[in-house]
Design an enzyme around this catalytic site. Structure first.
Site: not given
Ligand code: DGL
Length: 269
Positions: A15-16, A47-48, A79-81, A193-195
């Site tokens: 992930d990021s 990453y967003g 990470c979805n992004t 978003c996994t966060h």
């Molecule tokens: N955790 C990430 C996701 O699922 C991205 C968060 C980020 O780096 O902006 O999209």
């Protein structure tokens, strides 16, 4: 000839930042003795805010380095992004099974009673054609409202690092969905978003009891177990490794913050 990986070949989570821990957790519950490496691209977070071109180049290159270094049996883009943008590039570049993370729009469409679904993701994820495709395929008779919430990524990172964060970020994220036309009717919110599952309690408290929050982590864990079915594993659990890309303004979190996720050591690359 037996091509099954060695028992101690790890699963690589990527992930990021720390969001992928929300995917690691249910995977460890299913595969408790699996060795794992948790990789966070702190030099690239968030990453967003990156363009598709940046991520399509950065993610496969970094994963390539990690695969060479740790020789995993399988890699999970937690990470979805990164998944919605770079999954085909990663699969084309690397010769091992890759599991991606995509917004849980299908289960949301099955769950909603009102027909109104909210999708909370990063700014990059919510604008992806991939999300249009999922909505058209699984929720064409529903209203799908999206909102990009960079503030929730910052808040989740702070929470896990044991630092204070602005609670208004949670309210802003929910309001970003509710204040859109039709937003009042939302009864299911996809945490895309996994966060964000790391803030599930805080989000639930603001969204209220009439809203279900869903994410794809349990489904990803099942997919990993399915893809590795029949492979050999170590007899006993052992602590995992976390690896962070080196960043001048963002040091890795203290080990104590990662220990509850089964991580026993931290490396930087
Ligand atoms: N955790 C990430 C996701 O699922 C991205 C968060 C980020 O780096 O902006 O999209």
């Amino acid at each position: 000839m037996d091509h099954s990986p060695e028992p101690d070949a790890p699963i690589l989570f990527f992930d990021s930042g720390l969001g992928g821990l929300s995917v690691l957790d249910p995977t460890r519950a299913l595969l408790p003795t699996a060795r794992f490496v948790y990789a966070a691209d702190y030099a690239g977070l968030p990453y967003g805010k990156k363009t598709n071109e940046e991520l399509a180049a950065r993610v496969p290159a970094l994963l390539g380095r990690l695969v060479e270094r740790y020789q995993p049996r399988l890699a999970v883009i937690a990470c979805n992004t990164a998944s919605t943008i770079a999954l085909p590039h990663v699969r084309a570049a690397l010769d091992l099974p890759i599991v991606g993370t995509v917004p849980a729009i299908k289960p949301a469409a099955e769950l909603t009673q009102t027909g109104a679904i909210g999708v909370l993701g990063t700014e990059a994820t919510v604008r992806q054609p991939y999300v249009d495709d999922l909505s058209a395929k699984f929720a064409s008779d529903k209203t799908v409202l999206r909102h990009g919430s960079p503030g929730l990524v910052t808040a989740a990172e702070a929470k896990l690092n044991g630092q204070p964060y602005d609670p208004a970020a949670i309210e802003r994220a929910i309001a970003g969905l509710r204040n859109q036309p039709g937003g009042d009717a939302i009864d299911v919110i996809v945490l895309a978003c996994t966060h964000f599952p790391l803030l599930a309690e805080e989000l639930q408290a603001v969204a209220g009891p009439g809203v279900r929050l869903i994410d794809g982590a349990a489904g990803i864990a099942r997919r990993i177990a399915y893809l590795t079915d029949g492979q050999r594993w170590p007899a006993d659990p052992a602590p995992g490794i976390a690896v962070f890309t080196r960043s001048d303004d963002r040091p890795p979190p203290p080990l104590a913050a990662l220990a509850p996720y089964g991580i026993g050591s931290i490396e930087t690359i």
